[in-house]
Scaffold this motif. Sequence first.
Motif, PDB file in Angstrom:
ATOM      1  N   CYS A  20     -15.571  -3.389   1.244  1.00  0.00           N
ATOM      2  CA  CYS A  20     -14.435  -3.150   2.147  1.00  0.00           C
ATOM      3  C   CYS A  20     -13.493  -2.067   1.633  1.00  0.00           C
ATOM      4  O   CYS A  20     -12.385  -1.922   2.134  1.00  0.00           O
ATOM      5  N   THR A  21     -13.934  -1.268   0.673  1.00  0.00           N
ATOM      6  CA  THR A  21     -13.072  -0.250   0.069  1.00  0.00           C
ATOM      7  C   THR A  21     -12.640   0.807   1.084  1.00  0.00           C
ATOM      8  O   THR A  21     -13.464   1.376   1.794  1.00  0.00           O
ATOM      9  N   VAL A  22     -11.335   1.037   1.148  1.00  0.00           N
ATOM     10  CA  VAL A  22     -10.739   2.125   1.919  1.00  0.00           C
ATOM     11  C   VAL A  22      -9.684   2.774   1.031  1.00  0.00           C
ATOM     12  O   VAL A  22      -9.407   2.291  -0.062  1.00  0.00           O
ATOM     13  N   TRP A  23      -9.109   3.857   1.508  1.00  0.00           N
ATOM     14  CA  TRP A  23      -8.004   4.474   0.777  1.00  0.00           C
ATOM     15  C   TRP A  23      -6.703   4.162   1.478  1.00  0.00           C
ATOM     16  O   TRP A  23      -6.605   4.195   2.699  1.00  0.00           O
ATOM     17  N   LEU A  24      -5.712   3.850   0.696  1.00  0.00           N
ATOM     18  CA  LEU A  24      -4.349   3.702   1.174  1.00  0.00           C
ATOM     19  C   LEU A  24      -3.538   4.749   0.418  1.00  0.00           C
ATOM     20  O   LEU A  24      -3.444   4.677  -0.815  1.00  0.00           O
ATOM     21  N   ASP A  25      -3.038   5.735   1.143  1.00  0.00           N
ATOM     22  CA  ASP A  25      -2.339   6.865   0.529  1.00  0.00           C
ATOM     23  C   ASP A  25      -3.190   7.518  -0.560  1.00  0.00           C
ATOM     24  O   ASP A  25      -2.692   7.925  -1.609  1.00  0.00           O
ATOM     25  N   GLY A  26      -4.488   7.598  -0.302  1.00  0.00           N
ATOM     26  CA  GLY A  26      -5.399   8.281  -1.216  1.00  0.00           C
ATOM     27  C   GLY A  26      -5.923   7.460  -2.369  1.00  0.00           C
ATOM     28  O   GLY A  26      -6.736   7.947  -3.145  1.00  0.00           O
ATOM     29  N   LYS A  27      -5.490   6.241  -2.509  1.00  0.00           N
ATOM     30  CA  LYS A  27      -5.942   5.360  -3.596  1.00  0.00           C
ATOM     31  C   LYS A  27      -6.825   4.257  -3.021  1.00  0.00           C
ATOM     32  O   LYS A  27      -6.538   3.718  -1.952  1.00  0.00           O
ATOM     33  N   THR A  28      -7.874   3.884  -3.754  1.00  0.00           N
ATOM     34  CA  THR A  28      -8.777   2.853  -3.264  1.00  0.00           C
ATOM     35  C   THR A  28      -8.106   1.480  -3.279  1.00  0.00           C
ATOM     36  O   THR A  28      -7.373   1.149  -4.216  1.00  0.00           O
ATOM     37  N   ILE A  29      -8.366   0.735  -2.208  1.00  0.00           N
ATOM     38  CA  ILE A  29      -7.948  -0.664  -2.137  1.00  0.00           C
ATOM     39  C   ILE A  29      -9.079  -1.465  -1.516  1.00  0.00           C
ATOM     40  O   ILE A  29      -9.959  -0.910  -0.854  1.00  0.00           O
ATOM     41  N   LEU A  30      -9.055  -2.750  -1.734  1.00  0.00           N
ATOM     42  CA  LEU A  30     -10.007  -3.656  -1.104  1.00  0.00           C
ATOM     43  C   LEU A  30      -9.333  -4.230   0.132  1.00  0.00           C
ATOM     44  O   LEU A  30      -8.393  -5.015   0.034  1.00  0.00           O
ATOM     45  N   SER A  31      -9.811  -3.820   1.286  1.00  0.00           N
ATOM     46  CA  SER A  31      -9.135  -4.166   2.536  1.00  0.00           C
ATOM     47  C   SER A  31      -9.269  -5.633   2.916  1.00  0.00           C
ATOM     48  O   SER A  31      -8.508  -6.122   3.743  1.00  0.00           O
ATOM     49  N   CYS A  32     -10.193  -6.358   2.292  1.00  0.00           N
ATOM     50  CA  CYS A  32     -10.328  -7.789   2.608  1.00  0.00           C
ATOM     51  C   CYS A  32      -9.151  -8.598   2.073  1.00  0.00           C
ATOM     52  O   CYS A  32      -8.867  -9.692   2.558  1.00  0.00           O
ATOM     53  N   ALA A  33      -8.459  -8.052   1.088  1.00  0.00           N
ATOM     54  CA  ALA A  33      -7.345  -8.781   0.462  1.00  0.00           C
ATOM     55  C   ALA A  33      -6.005  -8.105   0.708  1.00  0.00           C
ATOM     56  O   ALA A  33      -5.011  -8.449   0.077  1.00  0.00           O
ATOM     57  N   TYR A  34      -5.979  -7.153   1.632  1.00  0.00           N
ATOM     58  CA  TYR A  34      -4.752  -6.414   1.896  1.00  0.00           C
ATOM     59  C   TYR A  34      -4.259  -6.744   3.295  1.00  0.00           C
ATOM     60  O   TYR A  34      -4.946  -6.462   4.287  1.00  0.00           O
ATOM     61  N   PRO A  35      -3.084  -7.355   3.416  1.00  0.00           N
ATOM     62  CA  PRO A  35      -2.568  -7.694   4.745  1.00  0.00           C
ATOM     63  C   PRO A  35      -2.273  -6.428   5.556  1.00  0.00           C
ATOM     64  O   PRO A  35      -1.669  -5.482   5.053  1.00  0.00           O
ATOM     65  N   THR A  36      -2.694  -6.429   6.800  1.00  0.00           N
ATOM     66  CA  THR A  36      -2.503  -5.252   7.648  1.00  0.00           C
ATOM     67  C   THR A  36      -1.049  -4.839   7.743  1.00  0.00           C
ATOM     68  O   THR A  36      -0.729  -3.642   7.683  1.00  0.00           O
ATOM     69  N   PHE A  37      -0.146  -5.789   7.864  1.00  0.00           N
ATOM     70  CA  PHE A  37       1.269  -5.435   8.035  1.00  0.00           C
ATOM     71  C   PHE A  37       1.795  -4.597   6.880  1.00  0.00           C
ATOM     72  O   PHE A  37       2.715  -3.799   7.042  1.00  0.00           O
ATOM     73  N   ARG A  38       1.212  -4.738   5.700  1.00  0.00           N
ATOM     74  CA  ARG A  38       1.659  -3.949   4.537  1.00  0.00           C
ATOM     75  C   ARG A  38       1.225  -2.484   4.635  1.00  0.00           C
ATOM     76  O   ARG A  38       1.744  -1.631   3.920  1.00  0.00           O
ATOM     77  N   ALA A  39       0.269  -2.194   5.513  1.00  0.00           N
ATOM     78  CA  ALA A  39      -0.241  -0.827   5.652  1.00  0.00           C
ATOM     79  C   ALA A  39       0.623   0.033   6.572  1.00  0.00           C
ATOM     80  O   ALA A  39       0.432   1.250   6.646  1.00  0.00           O
ATOM     81  N   VAL A  40       1.571  -0.587   7.250  1.00  0.00           N
ATOM     82  CA  VAL A  40       2.463   0.160   8.135  1.00  0.00           C
ATOM     83  C   VAL A  40       3.251   1.176   7.307  1.00  0.00           C
ATOM     84  O   VAL A  40       3.782   0.848   6.244  1.00  0.00           O
ATOM     85  N   GLY A  41       3.278   2.416   7.775  1.00  0.00           N
ATOM     86  CA  GLY A  41       3.991   3.469   7.052  1.00  0.00           C
ATOM     87  C   GLY A  41       3.155   4.151   5.988  1.00  0.00           C
ATOM     88  O   GLY A  41       3.639   5.051   5.302  1.00  0.00           O
ATOM     89  N   HIS A  42       1.916   3.730   5.835  1.00  0.00           N
ATOM     90  CA  HIS A  42       1.005   4.326   4.865  1.00  0.00           C
ATOM     91  C   HIS A  42      -0.150   4.993   5.597  1.00  0.00           C
ATOM     92  O   HIS A  42      -0.396   4.734   6.773  1.00  0.00           O
ATOM     93  N   SER A  43      -0.879   5.813   4.888  1.00  0.00           N
ATOM     94  CA  SER A  43      -2.039   6.496   5.444  1.00  0.00           C
ATOM     95  C   SER A  43      -3.312   5.770   5.000  1.00  0.00           C
ATOM     96  O   SER A  43      -3.571   5.638   3.801  1.00  0.00           O
ATOM     97  N   ILE A  44      -4.086   5.322   5.989  1.00  0.00           N
ATOM     98  CA  ILE A  44      -5.358   4.626   5.724  1.00  0.00           C
ATOM     99  C   ILE A  44      -6.497   5.607   5.977  1.00  0.00           C
ATOM    100  O   ILE A  44      -6.501   6.294   7.003  1.00  0.00           O
ATOM    101  N   THR A  45      -7.437   5.664   5.062  1.00  0.00           N
ATOM    102  CA  THR A  45      -8.607   6.521   5.252  1.00  0.00           C
ATOM    103  C   THR A  45      -9.854   5.673   5.112  1.00  0.00           C
ATOM    104  O   THR A  45     -10.010   4.931   4.142  1.00  0.00           O
ATOM    105  N   THR A  46     -10.728   5.802   6.105  1.00  0.00           N
ATOM    106  CA  THR A  46     -12.036   5.148   6.076  1.00  0.00           C
ATOM    107  C   THR A  46     -13.104   6.227   5.944  1.00  0.00           C
ATOM    108  O   THR A  46     -12.818   7.429   6.055  1.00  0.00           O
ATOM    109  N   LEU A  47     -14.324   5.818   5.757  1.00  0.00           N
ATOM    110  CA  LEU A  47     -15.427   6.767   5.631  1.00  0.00           C
ATOM    111  C   LEU A  47     -15.564   7.630   6.882  1.00  0.00           C
ATOM    112  O   LEU A  47     -15.918   8.806   6.787  1.00  0.00           O
TER     113      LEU A  47
END
Length: 151
Positions: free
Chosen positions: A46-73
């Motif tokens: 489930c690895t994606v980038w949040l502001d250019g850094k890798t995160i595991l999206s299965c453990a990251y609440p969507t609401f915390r991604a507001v205001g950040h840049s998400i990058t998928t493959l």
Amino acid sequence: MEVTLTINDKKINVDIAQDEALLATLRNLGYYSVRCGCETTNCGLCTVWLDGKTILSCAYPTFRAVGHSITTLEGLADEAAYLGECLASEGADQCGYCTTGMMMSAMALKREKEHPTDEDIKAFLKGNLCRCTGYESQLRGIRKYLRGDEV
């Protein structure tokens, strides 16, 4: 709960559950490169980038991604195609299920380290579980990608 997310440089309004994981949100929006393998942060699919850094999206609440840049493959399609060719040329594409998470980690490594060593590659791939290979083919393919070799 209505939120606005920036995914692959596009602003998207989406209605989410308060406790929804980013993985579920992305899959619901059609970003199928983001895969679910464990939901316990142990596989890296489930690895994606949040502001250019890798995160595991299965453990990251969507609401915390507001205001950040998400990058998928999907947002890195051209570069991902080349990396995919490098991996395939080295036999690292057996079932392919783990490949998208590894690719996100390898592309992050290329951006963070100018001349990565094998130890750097292994550190960036830590947590990316592959059940088909012994990781040697992935290492060869990623080395080829990092060098920019012809495929």
